[in-house]
Design a protein around this motif. Structure first.
Motif, PDB file in Angstrom:
ATOM      1  N   ILE A   8      12.697  -8.628 -13.430  1.00  0.00           N
ATOM      2  CA  ILE A   8      13.539  -7.599 -14.053  1.00  0.00           C
ATOM      3  C   ILE A   8      13.761  -7.930 -15.531  1.00  0.00           C
ATOM      4  O   ILE A   8      13.717  -7.044 -16.384  1.00  0.00           O
ATOM      5  CB  ILE A   8      14.876  -7.456 -13.301  1.00  0.00           C
ATOM      6  CG1 ILE A   8      14.616  -6.830 -11.915  1.00  0.00           C
ATOM      7  CG2 ILE A   8      15.886  -6.613 -14.083  1.00  0.00           C
ATOM      8  CD1 ILE A   8      15.800  -6.858 -10.980  1.00  0.00           C
ATOM      9  N   LYS A   9      13.943  -9.206 -15.822  1.00  0.00           N
ATOM     10  CA  LYS A   9      14.098  -9.617 -17.227  1.00  0.00           C
ATOM     11  C   LYS A   9      12.851  -9.274 -18.034  1.00  0.00           C
ATOM     12  O   LYS A   9      12.934  -8.749 -19.145  1.00  0.00           O
ATOM     13  CB  LYS A   9      14.336 -11.135 -17.301  1.00  0.00           C
ATOM     14  CG  LYS A   9      15.770 -11.484 -17.670  1.00  0.00           C
ATOM     15  CD  LYS A   9      15.932 -12.984 -17.877  1.00  0.00           C
ATOM     16  CE  LYS A   9      17.135 -13.472 -17.090  1.00  0.00           C
ATOM     17  NZ  LYS A   9      17.100 -14.887 -16.747  1.00  0.00           N
ATOM     18  N   THR A  10      11.686  -9.563 -17.454  1.00  0.00           N
ATOM     19  CA  THR A  10      10.422  -9.279 -18.150  1.00  0.00           C
ATOM     20  C   THR A  10      10.251  -7.776 -18.379  1.00  0.00           C
ATOM     21  O   THR A  10       9.882  -7.344 -19.476  1.00  0.00           O
ATOM     22  CB  THR A  10       9.228  -9.812 -17.318  1.00  0.00           C
ATOM     23  OG1 THR A  10       9.439 -11.210 -17.096  1.00  0.00           O
ATOM     24  CG2 THR A  10       7.916  -9.600 -18.023  1.00  0.00           C
ATOM     25  N   VAL A  11      10.543  -6.990 -17.338  1.00  0.00           N
ATOM     26  CA  VAL A  11      10.406  -5.528 -17.475  1.00  0.00           C
ATOM     27  C   VAL A  11      11.405  -5.003 -18.505  1.00  0.00           C
ATOM     28  O   VAL A  11      11.052  -4.168 -19.355  1.00  0.00           O
ATOM     29  CB  VAL A  11      10.605  -4.836 -16.106  1.00  0.00           C
ATOM     30  CG1 VAL A  11      10.759  -3.333 -16.274  1.00  0.00           C
ATOM     31  CG2 VAL A  11       9.436  -5.141 -15.178  1.00  0.00           C
ATOM     32  N   SER A  12      12.635  -5.500 -18.463  1.00  0.00           N
ATOM     33  CA  SER A  12      13.647  -5.046 -19.428  1.00  0.00           C
ATOM     34  C   SER A  12      13.214  -5.374 -20.851  1.00  0.00           C
ATOM     35  O   SER A  12      13.425  -4.575 -21.778  1.00  0.00           O
ATOM     36  CB  SER A  12      14.999  -5.698 -19.142  1.00  0.00           C
ATOM     37  OG  SER A  12      15.417  -5.372 -17.840  1.00  0.00           O
ATOM     38  N   MET A 205       4.219   1.917 -18.869  1.00  0.00           N
ATOM     39  CA  MET A 205       5.559   2.260 -19.369  1.00  0.00           C
ATOM     40  C   MET A 205       5.614   2.309 -20.892  1.00  0.00           C
ATOM     41  O   MET A 205       6.340   3.123 -21.454  1.00  0.00           O
ATOM     42  CB  MET A 205       6.621   1.313 -18.793  1.00  0.00           C
ATOM     43  CG  MET A 205       6.509  -0.127 -19.174  1.00  0.00           C
ATOM     44  SD  MET A 205       7.820  -1.126 -18.365  1.00  0.00           S
ATOM     45  CE  MET A 205       6.883  -2.015 -17.134  1.00  0.00           C
ATOM     46  N   GLU A 206       4.836   1.458 -21.576  1.00  0.00           N
ATOM     47  CA  GLU A 206       4.897   1.446 -23.042  1.00  0.00           C
ATOM     48  C   GLU A 206       4.429   2.790 -23.619  1.00  0.00           C
ATOM     49  O   GLU A 206       5.084   3.347 -24.511  1.00  0.00           O
ATOM     50  CB  GLU A 206       4.058   0.296 -23.615  1.00  0.00           C
ATOM     51  CG  GLU A 206       4.728  -1.078 -23.494  1.00  0.00           C
ATOM     52  CD  GLU A 206       4.520  -1.770 -22.141  1.00  0.00           C
ATOM     53  OE1 GLU A 206       3.813  -1.195 -21.271  1.00  0.00           O
ATOM     54  OE2 GLU A 206       5.050  -2.877 -21.953  1.00  0.00           O
ATOM     55  N   SER A 220       5.803  -2.269  -8.767  1.00  0.00           N
ATOM     56  CA  SER A 220       5.138  -3.574  -8.609  1.00  0.00           C
ATOM     57  C   SER A 220       5.541  -4.593  -9.670  1.00  0.00           C
ATOM     58  O   SER A 220       5.581  -5.787  -9.377  1.00  0.00           O
ATOM     59  CB  SER A 220       3.624  -3.382  -8.559  1.00  0.00           C
ATOM     60  OG  SER A 220       3.188  -2.561  -9.613  1.00  0.00           O
ATOM     61  N   ALA A 221       5.853  -4.175 -10.875  1.00  0.00           N
ATOM     62  CA  ALA A 221       6.239  -5.149 -11.908  1.00  0.00           C
ATOM     63  C   ALA A 221       7.582  -5.811 -11.584  1.00  0.00           C
ATOM     64  O   ALA A 221       7.887  -6.883 -12.103  1.00  0.00           O
ATOM     65  CB  ALA A 221       6.293  -4.484 -13.286  1.00  0.00           C
ATOM     66  N   ILE A 222       8.376  -5.182 -10.709  1.00  0.00           N
ATOM     67  CA  ILE A 222       9.646  -5.797 -10.282  1.00  0.00           C
ATOM     68  C   ILE A 222       9.474  -6.517  -8.946  1.00  0.00           C
ATOM     69  O   ILE A 222       9.912  -7.654  -8.780  1.00  0.00           O
ATOM     70  CB  ILE A 222      10.754  -4.729 -10.146  1.00  0.00           C
ATOM     71  CG1 ILE A 222      11.090  -4.125 -11.512  1.00  0.00           C
ATOM     72  CG2 ILE A 222      12.014  -5.343  -9.510  1.00  0.00           C
ATOM     73  CD1 ILE A 222      12.081  -2.964 -11.451  1.00  0.00           C
ATOM     74  N   PHE A 223       8.853  -5.829  -7.988  1.00  0.00           N
ATOM     75  CA  PHE A 223       8.861  -6.314  -6.599  1.00  0.00           C
ATOM     76  C   PHE A 223       7.549  -6.974  -6.172  1.00  0.00           C
ATOM     77  O   PHE A 223       7.434  -7.445  -5.044  1.00  0.00           O
ATOM     78  CB  PHE A 223       9.164  -5.161  -5.638  1.00  0.00           C
ATOM     79  CG  PHE A 223      10.510  -4.522  -5.874  1.00  0.00           C
ATOM     80  CD1 PHE A 223      11.680  -5.235  -5.638  1.00  0.00           C
ATOM     81  CD2 PHE A 223      10.612  -3.216  -6.333  1.00  0.00           C
ATOM     82  CE1 PHE A 223      12.932  -4.656  -5.843  1.00  0.00           C
ATOM     83  CE2 PHE A 223      11.866  -2.622  -6.534  1.00  0.00           C
ATOM     84  CZ  PHE A 223      13.019  -3.352  -6.303  1.00  0.00           C
ATOM     85  N   GLY A 224       6.552  -6.969  -7.047  1.00  0.00           N
ATOM     86  CA  GLY A 224       5.230  -7.473  -6.658  1.00  0.00           C
ATOM     87  C   GLY A 224       4.426  -6.380  -5.969  1.00  0.00           C
ATOM     88  O   GLY A 224       4.897  -5.253  -5.791  1.00  0.00           O
ATOM     89  N   ALA A 225       3.214  -6.737  -5.586  1.00  0.00           N
ATOM     90  CA  ALA A 225       2.312  -5.767  -4.969  1.00  0.00           C
ATOM     91  C   ALA A 225       2.884  -5.277  -3.651  1.00  0.00           C
ATOM     92  O   ALA A 225       3.636  -5.994  -2.992  1.00  0.00           O
ATOM     93  CB  ALA A 225       0.936  -6.383  -4.754  1.00  0.00           C
TER      94      ALA A 225
END
Ligand SMILES: *Cc1c(COP(=O)(O)O)cnc(C)c1O
Length: 228
Positions: A8-12, A205-206, A220-225
């Motif tokens: 979540i930190k990485t996505v944020s 998203m970008e 997937s970027a939060i929870f994995g595949a």
């Protein structure tokens, strides 16, 4: 192994970087966590890490999860294909629906929205790359469906949503997002309630934020595949 909180930190951070590059305010994009196929305790971990908006695609799965997590203040978004015989539960359990693409569905959701609850927030799903998906209205049908929705007492028209053809190259994808953004601007000029452009997923998203997305739907970027 990365934890959900780390993801979540990485996505944020990605969202923050994208808003910055687009000269947009950092808080102008909401992170909607797409929790389809993930169990309730995983959703709870994401909630504990600070997320409040969750998206589900499959009604039966969502129903169980929503019941198990009723002690949390989650805003639930329905983002899957919606059949007219499933509208009642969606109208009862969710605060948002991103995938309205027919008058009949809109009318049923409005009628079935329980009395005493605020109107259901609705986005019209637009089939922006028409060969790739069977869901969504064509861009030239947006205006008339928007007229219908805005007149229904149980619904609040919030904006537009799309799932672009994922096989496009970067340039074509950016053009797709920009096209939806133009339809969004046209809708905003007609309806005060319209403030939401739901586009962008883990891999794009970008580009979506650069084109004006206000809600990115990230799984997937939060929870994995996902394992189906
Ligand atoms: C599954 C799904 C997402 C999330 O996709 P990821 O690539 O895992 O981020 C977003 N929107 C919709 C409509 C989905 O079905």
């Amino acid at each position: 192994m990365f934890s959900i909180a780390d993801n979540i930190k990485t996505v944020s951070q990605r969202i923050q970087n994208a808003t910055k590059s687009a000269a947009r305010p950092a808080d102008s994009v909401t992170l909607l966590a797409v929790s389809k196929t993930k169990p309730a305790d995983v959703v709870r971990a994401a909630y504990d890490a600070g997320l409040r908006d969750f998206g589900e695609n499959y009604l039966q799965e969502a129903q169980d999860k929503i019941a198990q997590l009723s002690d949390l203040s989650i805003t639930w978004h329905f983002i899957g294909p919606l059949q007219s015989n499933k509208t009642r539960l969606v109208a009862e359990l969710f605060q948002w629906v991103h995938t309205v693409d027919r008058e009949k569905i809109a009318r049923r959701l409005s009628e079935q929205r329980p009395e005493g609850t605020p109107p259901l927030n609705v986005c019209i799903q637009v089939n922006i790359n028409d060969e790739s998906s069977k869901s969504g209205v064509s861009p030239d049908e947006v205006a008339s469906l928007a007229d219908t929705i805005s007149a229904l007492p149980g619904l609040r028209l919030r904006g537009l949503m799309c799932i672009p053809d994922p096989t496009q190259d970067e340039e074509a994808l950016a053009a797709t997002f920009k096209e939806l953004s133009r339809h969004f601007a046209a809708l905003q000029s007609r309806f005060d309630s319209v403030d939401t452009l739901s586009m962008g997923m883990s891999d794009d998203m970008e580009a979506a934020i650069a084109a004006g997305s206000t809600i990115v739907r990230i799984g997937s970027a939060i929870f994995g595949a996902r394992n189906y």
